[in-house]
Design a protein around this motif. Structure first.
Motif: not given
Length: 265
Positions: A27-29, A35-39, A116-118, A195-196
């Motif tokens: 469920a958590l996954l 937010a997007d975790s990409g650089w 990516p921003a925190l 981040v995510s």
């Protein structure tokens, strides 16, 4: 379990969590990331100027001083080429504000990447009540070793301890900056990806992490950790993930695969 201390005339209760039941990682996954975790990447838009080597070195020095250099690359095949790529351990907006504040013009011949921003704080309000200090880096994480390590992290009397094996965690655990502390709906202390927003593990679960990991440990934070939880050896556990979470995400790792016998045997 909890332990009490008296600070400033008020009783302070610190938490202990050495084991925890596995949550529903399926469920958590399935939860959407915050937010997007990409650089973020910024392509060069101009050719290198004649003083490209000096310009690149100036930016390397600035970022190293700020503890925000994640890596860089040189053009050409030798060690004397100008800087052509810089990985910045800051979000793009924060980097731009820092450069503007100092009156620096960003070179356009360099290929830039930004972390990516925190989206989450280091420690939630609910979690902060039970700990003495949060032992996590204050600098973003760059390239890391990727050997698969395993162990556990425990919370005892408001302090975090880790190990890489079967024993009771005895070393002072230290995390990457991208890892935050929170309390879930059932009251368990959890590690979250800042981040995510993903829940990575409950404190006390069997965990995996890549390593041996490295992290910047600010001298003042190290002194605080040793004062409140030490003396002891600091073990960088980096970015741990529950072993069960990993297996839920990649079910094939649960299967014990015996390789076939060679032909003729």
């Amino acid at each position: 379990m909890a332990a009490a201390d008296v600070q400033g005339g008020e009783e302070r209760v610190y938490a202990t969590q050495t084991k925890a039941p596995t949550p529903d990682y399926k469920a958590l996954l399935a939860e959407a990331p915050l937010a997007d975790s990409g650089w973020v990447r910024r392509e060069p838009t101009s050719a290198p100027p004649a003083d490209a080597k000096a310009i690149g070195q100036a930016w390397i020095d600035r970022l190293e001083q700020r503890k925000a250099l994640s890596g860089y690359g040189l053009s050409g095949k030798g060690p004397d080429g100008p800087v052509s790529l810089i990985d910045v351990g800051m979000p793009e907006s924060e980097f731009e504000a820092w450069a503007k504040e100092n009156g620096w013009t960003l070179p356009t011949h360099i290929y830039w990447t930004f972390v990516p921003a925190l989206a989450l704080p280091r420690v939630s309000q609910a979690a902060a009540k039970g700990i003495r200090v949060w032992p996590a880096s204050t600098a973003r994480t760059g390239a890391q070793n990727e050997a698969l390590l395993w162990g556990r992290v425990e919370l005892r009397d408001g302090c975090f301890y880790g190990d890489t094996g079967d024993g009771t965690p005895q070393k002072l655990a230290f995390f990457h900056e991208e890892i935050g502390l929170d309390v879930d709906a059932e009251g368990y202390f959890i590690l979250r990806d800042r981040v995510s927003g993903s829940t990575l593990a409950r404190i006390g679960e069997q965990m995996n992490w890549g390593g041996p990991p490295s992290a910047y440990i600010a001298p003042e934070l190290e002194a605080e950790i040793l004062e409140k939880c030490g003396p002891g050896e600091i073990l960088v556990v980096g970015s741990p993930e529950s072993e069960e979470r990993f297996a839920t995400q990649y079910p094939h790792v649960r299967e014990l695969r015996v390789p076939p016998k060679p032909p003729g045997n």
